[in-house]
Design a protein around this motif. Sequence first.
Motif, short mmCIF file in Angstrom:
data_model
loop_
_atom_site.label_atom_id
_atom_site.label_comp_id
_atom_site.label_asym_id
_atom_site.label_seq_id
_atom_site.Cartn_x
_atom_site.Cartn_y
_atom_site.Cartn_z
N GLU A 221 0.84 -1.20 0.00
CA GLU A 221 0.00 0.00 0.00
C GLU A 221 0.87 1.25 0.00
O GLU A 221 0.61 2.20 -0.75
CB GLU A 221 -0.92 0.00 1.22
N SER B 201 3.89 8.94 -10.35
CA SER B 201 3.24 9.03 -11.67
C SER B 201 2.59 10.39 -11.86
O SER B 201 2.65 10.97 -12.94
CB SER B 201 2.24 7.89 -11.87
N GLN B 202 2.00 10.93 -10.79
CA GLN B 202 1.39 12.27 -10.89
C GLN B 202 2.47 13.32 -11.12
O GLN B 202 2.29 14.25 -11.93
CB GLN B 202 0.60 12.60 -9.62
N PHE C 229 2.38 1.57 -3.40
CA PHE C 229 1.37 2.02 -4.36
C PHE C 229 1.14 3.53 -4.24
O PHE C 229 1.05 4.23 -5.25
CB PHE C 229 0.06 1.26 -4.14
N LEU C 230 1.08 4.01 -2.99
CA LEU C 230 0.91 5.45 -2.79
C LEU C 230 2.11 6.22 -3.34
O LEU C 230 1.95 7.28 -3.97
CB LEU C 230 0.70 5.76 -1.31
N GLU C 231 3.30 5.68 -3.11
CA GLU C 231 4.51 6.33 -3.63
C GLU C 231 4.50 6.33 -5.15
O GLU C 231 4.82 7.33 -5.80
CB GLU C 231 5.75 5.61 -3.10
N LEU C 232 4.13 5.19 -5.75
CA LEU C 232 4.05 5.10 -7.21
C LEU C 232 3.03 6.07 -7.76
O LEU C 232 3.27 6.73 -8.78
CB LEU C 232 3.71 3.67 -7.63
N SER C 233 1.90 6.17 -7.07
CA SER C 233 0.87 7.10 -7.52
C SER C 233 1.39 8.54 -7.49
O SER C 233 1.17 9.31 -8.44
CB SER C 233 -0.36 6.96 -6.62
N GLY C 234 2.09 8.87 -6.43
CA GLY C 234 2.67 10.21 -6.33
C GLY C 234 3.70 10.47 -7.42
O GLY C 234 3.73 11.54 -8.03
N PHE D 210 -0.73 6.85 -19.73
CA PHE D 210 0.49 6.88 -18.91
C PHE D 210 1.38 5.68 -19.20
O PHE D 210 2.59 5.84 -19.43
CB PHE D 210 0.12 6.94 -17.42
N ASP D 211 0.83 4.46 -19.21
CA ASP D 211 1.64 3.27 -19.43
C ASP D 211 2.30 3.29 -20.81
O ASP D 211 3.49 2.98 -20.94
CB ASP D 211 0.81 1.99 -19.26
N GLU E 196 -3.31 10.30 -17.47
CA GLU E 196 -3.48 9.04 -16.73
C GLU E 196 -3.92 7.91 -17.67
O GLU E 196 -3.57 6.75 -17.45
CB GLU E 196 -4.49 9.22 -15.60
#
Length: 160
Positions: free
Chosen positions: A89, A99-100, A92-97, A122-123, A119
């Motif tokens: 988790e 990616s943003q 995932f939060l770090e990855l989300s940050g 993105f990939d 978004e």
Amino acid sequence: SLSGCPRATFTGKKGKLSGDEILNTKFKTSDVLENDEEIKQLNKEISELNESNSEMEAAMVKLQSQISTMEKNLKNIEEENKIIEEQNEALFLELSGLSQALIQSLANIRLPHMEPISEQNFDAYVNTLTDMYTNQECYQNPENKDLLESIKQAVKGIQV
């Protein structure tokens, strides 16, 4: 002797009854022998049952020990899974940050044949960037060199 026998009647102790009368009233020798064989057989069966019960009790103790060990292992695995879930988790939060941050940094940079980063794409955008940096020799013309340099500058401020 009859004097020591608790089953002998008072009159039997005094000798008023003959031996035959005593045998007839109480039991006969053949009955005693038959009962003795039955008792031996019952004692043998009791011994076998006791042995079987001991084996079953030993097996139960072993099973309870195995169950206890399995329960401890399961508890340890559950705790490890919980830790892994918490780490996932956090990642995932770090990855989300990240990616943003990447989307914001590269919002103004257009890759050839691609829409601006978002978004939704993105990939695909990241795959294209990875391909560009993996195969830099394919992107040696001046236009692509400028694009790669502008990408480097855009992502320079992202903290990983």
